[in-house]
Design a protein around this motif. Sequence first.
Motif, PDB file in Angstrom:
ATOM      1  N   ALA A 266      -8.805 -35.514  17.171  1.00 51.85           N
ATOM      2  CA  ALA A 266      -9.423 -36.066  15.963  1.00 51.85           C
ATOM      3  C   ALA A 266     -10.429 -35.100  15.360  1.00 51.85           C
ATOM      4  O   ALA A 266     -10.507 -34.931  14.135  1.00 51.85           O
ATOM      5  CB  ALA A 266     -10.091 -37.398  16.292  1.00 51.85           C
ATOM      6  N   ALA A 267     -11.206 -34.446  16.222  1.00 52.48           N
ATOM      7  CA  ALA A 267     -12.244 -33.531  15.733  1.00 52.48           C
ATOM      8  C   ALA A 267     -11.644 -32.328  15.017  1.00 52.48           C
ATOM      9  O   ALA A 267     -12.188 -31.860  14.005  1.00 52.48           O
ATOM     10  CB  ALA A 267     -13.121 -33.071  16.893  1.00 52.48           C
ATOM     11  N   HIS A 268     -10.529 -31.810  15.536  1.00 57.78           N
ATOM     12  CA  HIS A 268      -9.937 -30.587  14.988  1.00 57.78           C
ATOM     13  C   HIS A 268      -8.742 -30.867  14.081  1.00 57.78           C
ATOM     14  O   HIS A 268      -8.116 -29.923  13.598  1.00 57.78           O
ATOM     15  CB  HIS A 268      -9.525 -29.656  16.127  1.00 57.78           C
ATOM     16  CG  HIS A 268     -10.665 -29.239  17.001  1.00 57.78           C
ATOM     17  ND1 HIS A 268     -11.722 -28.489  16.545  1.00 57.78           N
ATOM     18  CD2 HIS A 268     -10.930 -29.493  18.315  1.00 57.78           C
ATOM     19  CE1 HIS A 268     -12.583 -28.276  17.538  1.00 57.78           C
ATOM     20  NE2 HIS A 268     -12.127 -28.874  18.617  1.00 57.78           N
ATOM     21  N   ARG A 269      -8.412 -32.151  13.882  1.00 56.18           N
ATOM     22  CA  ARG A 269      -7.328 -32.560  12.975  1.00 56.18           C
ATOM     23  C   ARG A 269      -6.021 -31.851  13.330  1.00 56.18           C
ATOM     24  O   ARG A 269      -5.365 -31.203  12.508  1.00 56.18           O
ATOM     25  CB  ARG A 269      -7.697 -32.282  11.517  1.00 56.18           C
ATOM     26  CG  ARG A 269      -8.997 -32.923  11.052  1.00 56.18           C
ATOM     27  CD  ARG A 269      -8.889 -34.431  11.028  1.00 56.18           C
ATOM     28  NE  ARG A 269      -7.931 -34.896  10.034  1.00 56.18           N
ATOM     29  CZ  ARG A 269      -7.414 -36.122  10.010  1.00 56.18           C
ATOM     30  NH1 ARG A 269      -7.740 -36.991  10.953  1.00 56.18           N
ATOM     31  NH2 ARG A 269      -6.569 -36.471   9.066  1.00 56.18           N
ATOM     32  N   ALA A 270      -5.609 -31.982  14.580  1.00 57.53           N
ATOM     33  CA  ALA A 270      -4.388 -31.329  15.048  1.00 57.53           C
ATOM     34  C   ALA A 270      -3.164 -31.922  14.363  1.00 57.53           C
ATOM     35  O   ALA A 270      -3.084 -33.134  14.115  1.00 57.53           O
ATOM     36  CB  ALA A 270      -4.262 -31.468  16.557  1.00 57.53           C
ATOM     37  N   HIS A 271      -2.192 -31.053  14.091  1.00 56.29           N
ATOM     38  CA  HIS A 271      -0.958 -31.473  13.421  1.00 56.29           C
ATOM     39  C   HIS A 271       0.213 -31.636  14.393  1.00 56.29           C
ATOM     40  O   HIS A 271       1.070 -32.492  14.191  1.00 56.29           O
ATOM     41  CB  HIS A 271      -0.570 -30.436  12.351  1.00 56.29           C
ATOM     42  CG  HIS A 271      -1.637 -30.172  11.345  1.00 56.29           C
ATOM     43  ND1 HIS A 271      -2.477 -29.078  11.412  1.00 56.29           N
ATOM     44  CD2 HIS A 271      -2.026 -30.873  10.249  1.00 56.29           C
ATOM     45  CE1 HIS A 271      -3.320 -29.106  10.391  1.00 56.29           C
ATOM     46  NE2 HIS A 271      -3.080 -30.181   9.676  1.00 56.29           N
ATOM     47  N   ILE A 272       0.251 -30.803  15.405  1.00 53.69           N
ATOM     48  CA  ILE A 272       1.349 -30.807  16.379  1.00 53.69           C
ATOM     49  C   ILE A 272       0.763 -31.070  17.760  1.00 53.69           C
ATOM     50  O   ILE A 272      -0.165 -30.374  18.181  1.00 53.69           O
ATOM     51  CB  ILE A 272       2.109 -29.467  16.402  1.00 53.69           C
ATOM     52  CG1 ILE A 272       2.484 -29.018  14.992  1.00 53.69           C
ATOM     53  CG2 ILE A 272       3.345 -29.574  17.299  1.00 53.69           C
ATOM     54  CD1 ILE A 272       3.484 -29.903  14.292  1.00 53.69           C
ATOM     55  N   LEU A 299       1.529 -34.797  12.750  1.00 56.82           N
ATOM     56  CA  LEU A 299       2.831 -34.838  12.094  1.00 56.82           C
ATOM     57  C   LEU A 299       3.978 -34.931  13.088  1.00 56.82           C
ATOM     58  O   LEU A 299       5.034 -35.487  12.778  1.00 56.82           O
ATOM     59  CB  LEU A 299       3.018 -33.576  11.233  1.00 56.82           C
ATOM     60  CG  LEU A 299       1.956 -33.318  10.161  1.00 56.82           C
ATOM     61  CD1 LEU A 299       2.234 -31.990   9.466  1.00 56.82           C
ATOM     62  CD2 LEU A 299       1.924 -34.461   9.161  1.00 56.82           C
ATOM     63  N   ALA A 300       3.779 -34.374  14.279  1.00 60.66           N
ATOM     64  CA  ALA A 300       4.863 -34.356  15.267  1.00 60.66           C
ATOM     65  C   ALA A 300       4.290 -34.392  16.674  1.00 60.66           C
ATOM     66  O   ALA A 300       3.257 -33.778  16.950  1.00 60.66           O
ATOM     67  CB  ALA A 300       5.733 -33.114  15.093  1.00 60.66           C
ATOM     68  N   ILE A 301       4.967 -35.134  17.547  1.00 58.85           N
ATOM     69  CA  ILE A 301       4.689 -35.133  18.977  1.00 58.85           C
ATOM     70  C   ILE A 301       5.951 -34.612  19.651  1.00 58.85           C
ATOM     71  O   ILE A 301       7.011 -35.241  19.566  1.00 58.85           O
ATOM     72  CB  ILE A 301       4.323 -36.539  19.482  1.00 58.85           C
ATOM     73  CG1 ILE A 301       3.080 -37.058  18.754  1.00 58.85           C
ATOM     74  CG2 ILE A 301       4.100 -36.521  20.990  1.00 58.85           C
ATOM     75  CD1 ILE A 301       2.725 -38.497  19.100  1.00 58.85           C
TER      76      ILE A 301
END
Length: 538
Positions: A266-272, A299-301
């Motif tokens: 959440a802190a680093h706004r990860a996308h993958i 966006l993707a797991i």
Amino acid sequence: MAENFADLFEHAVDAMPERIALIHEDQRITFADLDARANRLAHHLASTGVGNGTHVGFQMHNSVETIETLIACFKLAAVPINVNYRYGAAELSYLYENSDIAVLVHHARYREAVGQARSAAPLLRYVIQVDDDSGADVPDAESGVAHYETVIATGSPARPVIDRSGDDLFMMYTGGTTGMPKGVMWRQEDMWRVLGGGIDFYSGEPVADEHQQSRTGAQGDPSTWFVLPPLIHAAAMMPTFAALWSGNAVILSPRFDPGAVWKALAAHRAHILVITGDAMARPLLDSYAAEPVDASSVLAIASGAALLSQPVKNALLEQFPSSVISDSIGSSETGFGGIGFAQKDDDPARGPRVQTGRGAVVVDADGVPVAPGAEGWLAKKGAVPIGYYKDPVKTDRLFKTVDGARVVVTDDRARSELDGSITLLGRGNMVINTGGEKVFVEEVEGVVKSHDAIYDAVVVGVAHDRWGQQVAAVVSTVGSEPVEFAAVLAHVRRYLAGYKVPKQIWVTETIVRSPSGKPDYGWARKHVAARPPDHRED
């Protein structure tokens, strides 16, 4: 075309020097800074005699220094050797000796095990200790162990001038589910092609040249990848480098702590988010349910190395409806073999089905492709490994030449589907033979885990006087309520033939898995041999 790991990284540095490459807690390391520190380490390693082909072990959890060590080795055309930090002294001694490690870089918390094991590795001549949060003392000059930050300060930040090529060796030691660890040797270009983005994961098209990843990355906005598996496994190392070669940032965490993962995401706004199967997905889902965070950036797991069960796929799709959930097949011997995308409420008894890619094929015992609808062995053609390090017998058994093309034939059973996809059935060396019937443990595990009361499960065969073997399961449960064994077995019978239903069940608090998320079948066999079952059917 160089098609070498160090060159691919340096292309990204040159194209995007001020971008963030690595994130670890409050550290944010740019590509230029990461390159300079890796250069410093490379120069120091070179001063100790490390060069083309030197084997350098890294016994390290995920950290900035781990990435620096890997890049420094690649810059020198040296061969980094992954050392499983969970190993005890005897296993470490075997791996040190078998892999011919000359130099070892390790985190401080592992120094006792290193000290016990290195005496049995006569080729191991130089050791560097890296600081961590264990509180271990900095090694003194008389210990025979160098201090990472001290030696890195002595090196030049300029890039070492080394002849490198796509033929430079990449090696990954793998223990698999059974046996002693073995080194799988790859040409770097081939590994790049199958797992590093040298072939587009979705289209299957090779990239145009060695600059395409960095060129494309520089033209767009960077994404942030959170790679959770240990970097000592290809399922983490190769996604990490694929991200870096394309100018993206990678979040590192030294250990798997689900609550901390969500906070960092959440802190680093990860996308993958890169994970390994149920072993990571289930704790992450539990933690998120208990203390949700803003995960709207995801966006993707993507799961690799260990597959997701259907109930976990359902839960991920429900919790993160805007994210793509993917499952990939592959191994240290094959690289990427295909990818599947999660769908709600698929049949839990059906093996994982993936669209083939990078030359994945189902073959017979002679390595010849089977007809659509037929079963055989999962194999890989195209970019494949050179073979096993110091094991020509096993190399000859798995690597074949068919119609002039080199093919690696795995121990995995699979079915070639009429639509061109491949369904995985299970590992051939884990098949249970019960009264002449073959049972794949993965099929049974998937169904057992699909019951609401079961948190995790491992299936093994146990000896039986009449049938030779019977199917048995070790399970952990959801909550603290006693298991209703009749309900669980009735659920299994709805999907599987009677001979596949577990006849004995052991309940345990936690199922032991490897750091990559694979079941530890050796542990399961010892567990069932040491105590009577909690439920038995005649």
